[in-house]
Design a protein around this motif. Structure first.
Motif, PDB file in Angstrom:
ATOM      1  N   SER A  58       1.519  -1.317  10.506  1.00  0.00           N
ATOM      2  CA  SER A  58       1.684  -2.082  11.745  1.00  0.00           C
ATOM      3  C   SER A  58       1.749  -3.577  11.469  1.00  0.00           C
ATOM      4  N   SER A  59       0.851  -4.054  10.614  1.00  0.00           N
ATOM      5  CA  SER A  59       0.808  -5.476  10.299  1.00  0.00           C
ATOM      6  C   SER A  59       2.112  -5.933   9.649  1.00  0.00           C
ATOM      7  N   ALA A  60       2.630  -5.117   8.723  1.00  0.00           N
ATOM      8  CA  ALA A  60       3.871  -5.481   8.035  1.00  0.00           C
ATOM      9  C   ALA A  60       5.037  -5.543   9.012  1.00  0.00           C
ATOM     10  N   ILE A  61       5.146  -4.561   9.872  1.00  0.00           N
ATOM     11  CA  ILE A  61       6.252  -4.523  10.828  1.00  0.00           C
ATOM     12  C   ILE A  61       6.159  -5.686  11.807  1.00  0.00           C
ATOM     13  N   ASP A  62       4.965  -5.968  12.284  1.00  0.00           N
ATOM     14  CA  ASP A  62       4.801  -7.076  13.229  1.00  0.00           C
ATOM     15  C   ASP A  62       5.134  -8.420  12.582  1.00  0.00           C
ATOM     16  N   LEU A  63       4.695  -8.598  11.331  1.00  0.00           N
ATOM     17  CA  LEU A  63       4.906  -9.875  10.646  1.00  0.00           C
ATOM     18  C   LEU A  63       6.372 -10.120  10.313  1.00  0.00           C
ATOM     19  N   LEU A  64       7.074  -9.061   9.955  1.00  0.00           N
ATOM     20  CA  LEU A  64       8.436  -9.209   9.450  1.00  0.00           C
ATOM     21  C   LEU A  64       9.499  -8.741  10.438  1.00  0.00           C
ATOM     22  N   ALA A  65       9.098  -8.472  11.663  1.00  0.00           N
ATOM     23  CA  ALA A  65       9.964  -7.814  12.657  1.00  0.00           C
ATOM     24  C   ALA A  65      11.350  -8.415  12.769  1.00  0.00           C
ATOM     25  N   ASP A  66      11.443  -9.744  12.813  1.00  0.00           N
ATOM     26  CA  ASP A  66      12.742 -10.362  13.069  1.00  0.00           C
ATOM     27  C   ASP A  66      13.677 -10.343  11.867  1.00  0.00           C
ATOM     28  N   ARG A  67      13.184  -9.872  10.703  1.00  0.00           N
ATOM     29  CA  ARG A  67      14.016  -9.832   9.500  1.00  0.00           C
ATOM     30  C   ARG A  67      14.304  -8.413   9.008  1.00  0.00           C
ATOM     31  N   ILE A  68      13.705  -7.406   9.609  1.00  0.00           N
ATOM     32  CA  ILE A  68      13.882  -6.035   9.123  1.00  0.00           C
ATOM     33  C   ILE A  68      15.282  -5.533   9.491  1.00  0.00           C
ATOM     34  N   VAL A  69      16.090  -5.218   8.470  1.00  0.00           N
ATOM     35  CA  VAL A  69      17.445  -4.709   8.710  1.00  0.00           C
ATOM     36  C   VAL A  69      17.610  -3.261   8.262  1.00  0.00           C
ATOM     37  N   MET A  70      16.663  -2.783   7.452  1.00  0.00           N
ATOM     38  CA  MET A  70      16.727  -1.409   6.977  1.00  0.00           C
ATOM     39  C   MET A  70      15.311  -0.896   6.764  1.00  0.00           C
ATOM     40  N   ALA A  71      15.113   0.377   7.090  1.00  0.00           N
ATOM     41  CA  ALA A  71      13.833   1.028   6.853  1.00  0.00           C
ATOM     42  C   ALA A  71      14.044   2.142   5.839  1.00  0.00           C
ATOM     43  N   HIS A  72      13.149   2.241   4.887  1.00  0.00           N
ATOM     44  CA  HIS A  72      13.231   3.320   3.905  1.00  0.00           C
ATOM     45  C   HIS A  72      12.270   4.445   4.282  1.00  0.00           C
ATOM     46  N   ALA A  73      12.554   5.620   3.746  1.00  0.00           N
ATOM     47  CA  ALA A  73      11.767   6.798   4.102  1.00  0.00           C
ATOM     48  C   ALA A  73      11.483   7.635   2.865  1.00  0.00           C
ATOM     49  N   LYS A  74      10.284   7.436   2.320  1.00  0.00           N
ATOM     50  CA  LYS A  74       9.744   8.373   1.345  1.00  0.00           C
ATOM     51  C   LYS A  74       8.290   8.589   1.720  1.00  0.00           C
ATOM     52  N   ASP A  75       7.431   9.069   0.811  1.00  0.00           N
ATOM     53  CA  ASP A  75       6.077   9.437   1.207  1.00  0.00           C
ATOM     54  C   ASP A  75       5.132   9.231   0.035  1.00  0.00           C
ATOM     55  N   ARG A  76       3.855   9.404   0.303  1.00  0.00           N
ATOM     56  CA  ARG A  76       2.815   9.356  -0.725  1.00  0.00           C
ATOM     57  C   ARG A  76       1.995  10.642  -0.683  1.00  0.00           C
ATOM     58  N   ASN A  77       1.696  11.168  -1.860  1.00  0.00           N
ATOM     59  CA  ASN A  77       0.729  12.256  -1.956  1.00  0.00           C
ATOM     60  C   ASN A  77      -0.684  11.696  -1.824  1.00  0.00           C
ATOM     61  N   PRO A  78      -1.670  12.547  -1.561  1.00  0.00           N
ATOM     62  CA  PRO A  78      -3.040  12.047  -1.437  1.00  0.00           C
ATOM     63  C   PRO A  78      -3.541  11.302  -2.673  1.00  0.00           C
ATOM     64  N   ASP A  79      -2.995  11.622  -3.867  1.00  0.00           N
ATOM     65  CA  ASP A  79      -3.431  10.943  -5.085  1.00  0.00           C
ATOM     66  C   ASP A  79      -2.696   9.629  -5.329  1.00  0.00           C
ATOM     67  N   GLY A  80      -1.802   9.252  -4.410  1.00  0.00           N
ATOM     68  CA  GLY A  80      -1.079   7.992  -4.535  1.00  0.00           C
ATOM     69  C   GLY A  80       0.301   8.110  -5.140  1.00  0.00           C
ATOM     70  N   SER A  81       0.632   9.260  -5.705  1.00  0.00           N
ATOM     71  CA  SER A  81       1.973   9.441  -6.265  1.00  0.00           C
ATOM     72  C   SER A  81       2.989   9.593  -5.140  1.00  0.00           C
ATOM     73  N   PHE A  82       4.241   9.337  -5.466  1.00  0.00           N
ATOM     74  CA  PHE A  82       5.288   9.400  -4.448  1.00  0.00           C
ATOM     75  C   PHE A  82       5.655  10.838  -4.123  1.00  0.00           C
ATOM     76  N   ALA A  83       6.113  11.032  -2.896  1.00  0.00           N
ATOM     77  CA  ALA A  83       6.532  12.346  -2.423  1.00  0.00           C
ATOM     78  C   ALA A  83       7.769  12.188  -1.558  1.00  0.00           C
TER      79      ALA A  83
END
Length: 280
Positions: free
Chosen positions: A201-226
């Motif tokens: 939420s903080s990141a989106i609010d702070l950078l709202a006027d500059r966001i042109v693309m959103a990426h979509a991946k995930d994190r496993n509970p151990d911190g690795s990417f999913a």
């Protein structure tokens, strides 16, 4: 939001082959990589015909080229390698119009000499920041010359490792060419659900006027990417916050295999239709 995917998720060295795979998996947008044209990701040369073939394949397949990857290590410890990257960025920028795109994604870099996605202790030094400012100023001059925008992504392993640092860079450069590619899975490794939501939420609010693309991946509970939808990221919260700021750009998934692409498209379509109801 337009649903997209990294084109290089799919095998192929011809734009039509790759972009048809993008469409067949259920996506209407792609972040292109010159490797999909049988070239290095950051080529020394791109012909007008090679650029045009990307745009033609995109039109034929019904896929929009929403960005092209221009990642190189902008703060590599060897200044000569930085210069090579900058020169190749200019090559790419010159051909963006021919590929029918106006956004190049960048890597703000790391002091690691081998891997541009590996964290290094010197990334947080004043010298690293000065080198980034110098590199970005040169990149902005290229962007102005060829009428393209530059997408930077807060990434834990890079010098811009938080939304706050991204905002600091935007403030320092004072250029409308600098845009944000937001990937919430790059903002935390291991976090409670509440911590994760606050960070996103903080990141989106702070950078709202500059966001042109959103990426979509995930994190496993151990911190690795999913793969998106198979980890702990609260997609309902993430997409709900993007909708709240009026974001209508592309949601581009990556970090998955070609065999997972259709499933990821189904998940993301469902999450986008859920208006932030849970994780989808």
């Amino acid at each position: 939001m337009k649903l997209g995917i990294f084109a290089k998720t799919f095998d192929g060295s011809e734009p039509s082959t790759v972009l048809n795979s993008v469409a067949q998996a259920g996506f209407t947008a792609a972040q292109y990589n010159m490797a999909c044209s049988g070239l290095p990701p950051m080529p020394e040369t791109i012909t007008e015909a090679q650029a045009r073939s990307v745009a033609e394949a995109a039109r034929s397949g019904g896929v929009e080229i929403v960005a092209v990857s221009g990642t190189y290590n902008m703060i590599h410890p060897d200044p000569a390698l930085r210069e090579v990257g900058l020169r190749r960025l200019a090559t790419l920028a010159e051909r963006c119009a021919g590929m029918s795109t106006g956004l190049i994604t960048l890597c703000t870099g790391t002091r690691d000499p081998i891997d541009q996605w590996k964290v290094h202790a010197d990334n947080d030094t004043p010298a690293a920041w000065r080198d980034l400012l110098e590199a970005m100023e040169a990149a902005v001059a290229i962007a102005e010359r060829y009428n393209v925008d530059l997408g930077i992504e807060p990434e834990l392993a890079n010098v811009v490792n938080s939304a706050e640092k991204a905002h600091r860079l935007i403030t320092a450069l004072k250029s409308p060419r600098i845009k944000i590619v937001l990937d919430p899975a790059n903002l935390f490794e291991v976090a409670t659900l509440n911590e994760q939501r606050r960070t996103v939420s903080s990141a989106i609010d702070l950078l709202a006027d500059r966001i042109v693309m959103a990426h979509a991946k995930d994190r496993n509970p151990d911190g690795s990417f999913a793969t998106a939808g198979k980890g702990v990221l609260d997609y309902g919260h993430y997409l709900g916050r993007l909708k709240a700021i009026g974001f209508s750009g592309s949601l581009v998934t990556h970090g998955l295999s070609a065999s997972e692409a259709a499933g990821a498209a189904t998940f993301l379509k469902g999450a986008l239709g859920g208006e932030g109801a849970g994780r989808g």
